[in-house]
Design an enzyme around this catalytic site. Structure first.
Site, PDB file in Angstrom:
ATOM      1  N   LYS A   8     -14.799 -24.557  -9.707  1.00 47.17           N
ATOM      2  CA  LYS A   8     -13.347 -24.381  -9.677  1.00 47.17           C
ATOM      3  C   LYS A   8     -13.005 -22.933  -9.300  1.00 47.17           C
ATOM      4  O   LYS A   8     -12.164 -22.697  -8.423  1.00 47.17           O
ATOM      5  CB  LYS A   8     -12.757 -24.737 -11.044  1.00 47.17           C
TER       6      LYS A   8
ATOM      7  N   ARG B 230      -9.053 -23.149 -18.128  1.00 46.65           N
ATOM      8  CA  ARG B 230      -9.848 -24.326 -17.741  1.00 46.65           C
ATOM      9  C   ARG B 230     -11.311 -23.960 -17.557  1.00 46.65           C
ATOM     10  O   ARG B 230     -11.635 -22.881 -17.081  1.00 46.65           O
ATOM     11  CB  ARG B 230      -9.392 -24.878 -16.391  1.00 46.65           C
TER      12      ARG B 230
ATOM     13  N   GLY C  92     -14.660 -34.615 -16.815  1.00 49.94           N
ATOM     14  CA  GLY C  92     -14.260 -35.058 -18.152  1.00 49.94           C
ATOM     15  C   GLY C  92     -15.119 -34.513 -19.275  1.00 49.94           C
ATOM     16  O   GLY C  92     -14.937 -34.877 -20.426  1.00 49.94           O
TER      17      GLY C  92
ATOM     18  N   HIS D  81     -47.161 -49.794 -15.920  1.00 51.51           N
ATOM     19  CA  HIS D  81     -47.418 -50.949 -15.071  1.00 51.51           C
ATOM     20  C   HIS D  81     -46.122 -51.626 -14.647  1.00 51.51           C
ATOM     21  O   HIS D  81     -45.880 -51.882 -13.464  1.00 51.51           O
ATOM     22  CB  HIS D  81     -48.315 -51.937 -15.830  1.00 51.51           C
TER      23      HIS D  81
ATOM     24  N   SER E 111     -56.598 -40.338   1.074  1.00 49.66           N
ATOM     25  CA  SER E 111     -55.266 -40.706   0.590  1.00 49.66           C
ATOM     26  C   SER E 111     -55.181 -40.263  -0.861  1.00 49.66           C
ATOM     27  O   SER E 111     -55.979 -40.706  -1.693  1.00 49.66           O
ATOM     28  CB  SER E 111     -55.054 -42.210   0.711  1.00 49.66           C
TER      29      SER E 111
ATOM     30  N   CYS F  91     -50.531 -41.903  -1.602  1.00 51.10           N
ATOM     31  CA  CYS F  91     -50.072 -43.259  -1.896  1.00 51.10           C
ATOM     32  C   CYS F  91     -49.722 -43.456  -3.365  1.00 51.10           C
ATOM     33  O   CYS F  91     -49.435 -44.552  -3.801  1.00 51.10           O
ATOM     34  CB  CYS F  91     -51.097 -44.292  -1.444  1.00 51.10           C
TER      35      CYS F  91
ATOM     36  N   TYR G 137     -48.915 -38.409   6.541  1.00 51.16           N
ATOM     37  CA  TYR G 137     -47.941 -39.435   6.146  1.00 51.16           C
ATOM     38  C   TYR G 137     -47.813 -39.514   4.629  1.00 51.16           C
ATOM     39  O   TYR G 137     -48.671 -39.024   3.894  1.00 51.16           O
ATOM     40  CB  TYR G 137     -48.344 -40.815   6.697  1.00 51.16           C
TER      41      TYR G 137
HETATM   42  C1  PEP Z   1     -52.880 -43.713  -7.687  1.00 50.44           C
HETATM   43  O1  PEP Z   1     -53.660 -43.581  -8.615  1.00 50.44           O
HETATM   44  O2  PEP Z   1     -52.082 -42.841  -7.325  1.00 50.44           O
HETATM   45  C2  PEP Z   1     -52.836 -44.984  -6.947  1.00 50.44           C
HETATM   46  C3  PEP Z   1     -52.074 -45.122  -5.898  1.00 50.44           C
HETATM   47  O3  PEP Z   1     -53.573 -45.998  -7.440  1.00 50.44           O
HETATM   48  P1  PEP Z   1     -53.111 -46.950  -8.636  1.00 50.44           P
HETATM   49  O4  PEP Z   1     -51.688 -46.618  -8.959  1.00 50.44           O
HETATM   50  O5  PEP Z   1     -53.283 -48.343  -8.160  1.00 50.44           O
HETATM   51  O6  PEP Z   1     -54.069 -46.578  -9.704  1.00 50.44           O
END
Ligand code: PEP
Ligand code: MG
Length: 921
Positions: free
Chosen positions: A27, A97, A106, A471, A780, A850, A870
């Protein structure tokens, strides 16, 4: 030089600027900026956020020097306005204010009409020639000061007001009971009586008279604004919105202008564009003869701006001009507050307006097309939440009352969106009820791979334990399925098929609604709506794709998910968790269980032979969906005990089905039991012990690839080994994978190339990445396990204590949950080291991520900075990763420009198709 605590603003002299948002709040910096570009703003001054910070550091005492600065600026304000603060004739009155650097609607306090006393009210009445107005301002001030600065219940004042209306005003007007008595119906005499009642309430509740010293009022109000920063609701808001590193709120003290001076006055709030749709139309509400609080409190129904234009075209035209000036100045949609005092417009606030996800895209794209901003700026304006919000069904916001009435409990918001359905407690019920056309919500203490079928069938998932990478969360996120985890207040009784939250019991079959975006659970079926994907979304993501250099793949285990991910822009699969395929149908479940309880290699191979066709078919579907794109398939990863039943009934059932004794099944399950399964017999350790499992999986992959290739599909398989910790270990498996693969390829007479690589998810693998890269053709980073093992925190149990590590009011050890946003300092160091060492041995080593972090914007930016090729994430996060990758590159370019380093040609040239580390692949 001592710190400057106060910044003055008026049209002729302004000390602040829009860039000083952190110091002056949204503000304060907005008011200063509006002054400096010549817009009509009542003069005033801002106490900085530093003052708030020092106030709390100093046990709620004001810093030395502040008082003198405030008094000096008050004098300056008197000079500018030609009025004396709270004087007996023509008094200067002020508003006080709050204004934090980030808007917290708010959450914090405002006090208007400050400076009114028994003396100054007479001056105000004389000057305005409107006694009723002056007394009305006084009674409003007593209410606001009493409730805000002194913490009195507002209800006492409201009750007195309501009683006065009924007992005095209605009688005087001879109004029938069905006619509503408005505040504007109350006469001056009645208001005068009300002020006496208010003062008595104040005295009774505080033990003191209402302060007649205006400076005492001012300091009381300043203190109230600062205190509101630490009020529970404000602290909770910051936690929920993940607002950190903000030192406090600023306080704005500004000359009062009055919208309640008659029919040519009024007050309003508006947005320079429609905040719901993003349309370029002026949008807002106006209330004639009112003060700002009346609009917010909904005392009367305001009129739309179109009606305002008709009623008061002169004031409206001034406002339209301000809209034009502000949008072209800030180049952003603005949220404005204004007051018209007897035909003259005054601006009280401008700030970047909050908007719906839909509007965020429309406004960004429109502004780029209007050449107000560049495409890159448009990309930077979109947040991951905007993308999420565009995809997921949401609770129809029109049901606000029902949401209040049926609210039950709040858990951890694991996957956004909303879902309604009947409560079920087992995967079996979830599947069976869904098969007969019912919508269900699966409620579990926690989920396990055995529940996947039910989880898939359910509309949403609610668990009592677990964190955002448990999970349930990981699996649900993969499907974009609404999920709330770690709802610790749930007491689930599987036997009686019910759960309780305190005294409230919800039985199987009752309908509930989950809001996965907030973690809220409601005990009814609320109406959900699914917004359509707007054209602006598509345009903006195309722009993002043109800019980014980081590839975006997806984690997908089925042809359906793969296809969906391609539609969302995935350029390959970065992780196919093959074990998920074993749970799809009863036949598959039985085959894998038979394989696990097998006593001899021959028996195991027989069971594996039954699984082979299923896997091959799945891989064929995935290769086809991913025609021309790389597909990384990971060999089986979880410990085998996760696949077998643990209760006697189910073990007996399995024994009967596969024709062996129950005792044998039980003994085998007991044998598989591990004290620490996540550090136990899992990942590639399974393939070392049972190479026949590897043989079957590799066979399925390569045979599927050969068949697809024969049908004209461009297949690019990448076989990935999980949980590697050593070069020799990987070498053994690599040799076996190649032996199986090459034999099949040779037999097919085809030419098929494939890669063999590994996940890096054990710290030792990152430390010895140079050795591992002698074997692996790609890395990965499995950052779920890498985080778990680096921090020594179980990813499945973290929900119990990790929130305390993130909560700034508790330990505040981590800025973010490290399972959600990569711990760049610790785990990140291993990632950097792994890439560096790996590429030292194999310069063209392909590197990706990943773990769940692959779809989280800050982690994506990190992945870009450390030179990954990637990121791979759940299908629904693919657009988020595409956007984050583009934003990372834009930020890097800006940083390069700022440090005057030219951006390297390699990164500038989109047509550079060579296997450089920054080419999408
Ligand atoms: C990880 O451990 O990052 C992975 C991709 O494998 P998961 O989650 O299946 O253990
Ligand atoms: Mg893992």
């Amino acid at each position: 030089m001592p710190k400057k605590f106060v910044y003055f603003f008026t049209q002729s002299h302004t000390e602040g600027r829009k860039e000083m948002k952190n110091l002056l709040g949204g503000k304060g910096s907005g008011l200063a900026e509006m002054c400096s570009i010549g817009l009509p703003v009542p003069a005033g001054f801002t106490l900085t956020t530093d003052v708030c910070d020092l106030y709390f550091k100093n046990d709620r005492r004001f810093p030395k020097g502040l008082e003198a600065e405030v008094v000096k600026n008050l004098k300056r304000l008197e000079k500018t306005t030609g009025k004396k603060f709270a004087a007996a004739d023509d008094p200067l009155l002020v508003s006080v204010r709050s204004g934090a650097p980030v808007s917290m609607p708010g959450m914090m306090e405002t006090i208007l009409n400050l400076g009114l006393t028994d003396r100054s009210i007479e001056g105000l009445a004389r000057k305005t020639g409107n006694r009723r107005f002056a007394i009305d301002a006084y009674r409003r001030f007593i209410t606001m000061y009493g409730s805000t600065a002194m913490g009195l219940e507002r209800e006492a004042f409201d009750t007195a007001l309501a009683r006065l209306k009924e007992e005095r005003t209605r009688r005087r007007l001879h109004a029938p009971v069905e006619r509503k008595i408005n505040d504007t119906d109350i006469s001056a005499d009645e208001l005068e009586e009300l002020v006496k009642v208010y003062k008595a309430i104040y005295r009774e509740k505080t033990g003191r008279d209402f302060p007649q010293d205006p400076l005492e009022q001012l300091w009381g109000a300043i203190r109230a604004v600062f205190d509101s920063w630490m009020a529970d609701k404000a602290v909770t808001y910051r936690r929920v919105e993940n607002l950190r590193n903000i030192s406090g709120t600023a306080v704005n003290i500004q000359q009062m202008v009055f919208g309640n001076m008659g029919e040519r006055s009024g007050t309003g709030v508006c947005f320079t564009r429609d905040p719901n749709t993003g349309e370029n139309t002026f949008y807002g509400d106006y209330l004639i003869n009112a003060q700002g609080e009346d609009v917010v409190a909904g005392i009367r129904t305001p009129m739309k701006l179109a009606e305002f234009e008709k009623k008061d075209p002169v004031s409206y035209r001034q406002l339209v001009n301000v809209r034009r000036v502000l949008e072209s100045h800030f180049k952003e949609m603005q949220d404005l507050e204004f007051t018209v005092e007897e035909g003259k417009l005054f601006m009280l606030q401008c700030r970047t307006g909050k908007r719906s996800p839909m509007a965020a895209f429309k406004i960004a794209v429109d502004m780029a097309q209007e050449k107000l901003i560049s495409k890159k700026e448009a990309i930077l304006r979109i947040k991951d939440k905007d993308i999420e919000g565009i995809f997921y069904p949401v609770i129809d916001p029109a049901q606000r009352e029902a949401m209040r009435q049926y609210y039950l409990v709040t858990g951890i918001d694991a996957v956004p969106g909303a879902a309604t359905g009947k409560v079920v407690f087992t995967a079996h019920d979830a599947e069976a009820w869904t098969a007969r056309g019912e919508k269900v919500i699966m409620v579990r203490k926690e989920t396990s791979p055995e529940d996947v079928g039910g989880m898939h069938a359910a509309q949403g998932i609610l668990t009592a334990t677990g964190g955002k990478t448990s999970h349930a969360a990981v699996v649900a996120r993969g499907w974009g399925k609404c999920c709330i985890v770690g709802c610790e207040k749930l007491t689930i009784d599987y036997e009686r098929e019910q759960f309780a939250v305190g005294q409230t019991v919800v039985h199987k079959g009752e309908e509930i609604t989950l809001n996965g975006s907030t973690g809220d659970v409601f005990r009814t079926a609320l109406k959900l709506i699914r917004p359509e994907l707007p054209a602006a979304y598509k345009s903006l993501l195309e722009w993002a794709d043109d800019i980014r250099r980081l590839g975006v793949r997806t984690n997908a285990d089925t042809p359906y998910d793969a296809q969906r991910a391609v539609e969302l822009g995935a350029e390959g699969i970065g992780l196919c968790r093959t074990e998920h395929m074993f749970f799809d149908t009863e036949e598959r479940r039985q085959a894998i269980q038979e394989m696990i309880v097998a006593d001899t290699v021959e028996e195991r191979i027989r069971a594996l032979d039954r699984l082979l066709p299923y896997q091959r078919e799945d891989f064929k579907g995935i290769f086809t969906a991913m025609d021309g794109c790389p597909v990384t398939i990971r060999l089986i990863d979880p410990p085998l005990h996760e696949f077998v039943p643990h209760d006697e009934a189910k073990q007996r059932e399995l024994a009967a089905k596969i024709g062996i004794s129950y005792e044998l099944v039980r003994a085998r399950v007991e044998q598989l039991h591990e004290a620490n399964p996540m550090l136990g017999h899992r990942g590639c350790r399974l393939a070392i012990t049972y190479p026949e499992i590897l043989d079957m999986q590799v066979r399925a992959i390569i045979e599927a690839a050969c068949e697809c290739q024969q049908q004209g599909v461009d297949v690019r398989p990448e076989i990935m080994v999980p949980l590697t910790m050593d070069r020799k270990e990987l070498q053994v498996l690599d040799t076996r994978i190649r032996k199986v693969s090459d034999a099949i390829i040779a037999a097919s007479g085809r030419k098929l190339s494939y890669l063999v690589g590994t996940m890096i998810e054990v710290p030792r693998a990152a430390l010895l990445a140079d050795q591992i890269a002698q074997v692996a053709e790609f890395f990965s980073f499995g950052t779920n396990d890498l985080t778990q093992m680096t921090l020594g925190i179980s990813r499945d149990d973290a929900g119990k204590f990790l929130p305390d590590y993130v909560d700034e009011k508790k330990a505040g050890v981590f800025h973010d949950d490290p399972f959600q946003s990569l711990d760049q300092e610790g785990v990140g160091m291993l990632v950097r080291m792994g890439i560096e060492k790996g590429r030292r041995i194999r310069p063209k080593l392909k590197v990706g991520i990943c773990g769940e972090h692959g779809g989280e914007p800050k982690s994506v930016e990190f992945c870009y900075r450390v030179g990954m090729d990637y990121v791979s994430c759940s299908p629904f996060r693919v657009p988020i990763a595409r956007l984050a990758a583009a934003q990372a590159r834009i930020k890097e370019e800006t940083a390069d420009r700022n440090s005057r380093r030219p951006v390297s040609r390699k990164r500038q040239t989109k047509t550079n198709k060579g296997p450089t580390r920054r080419t999408k692949r």
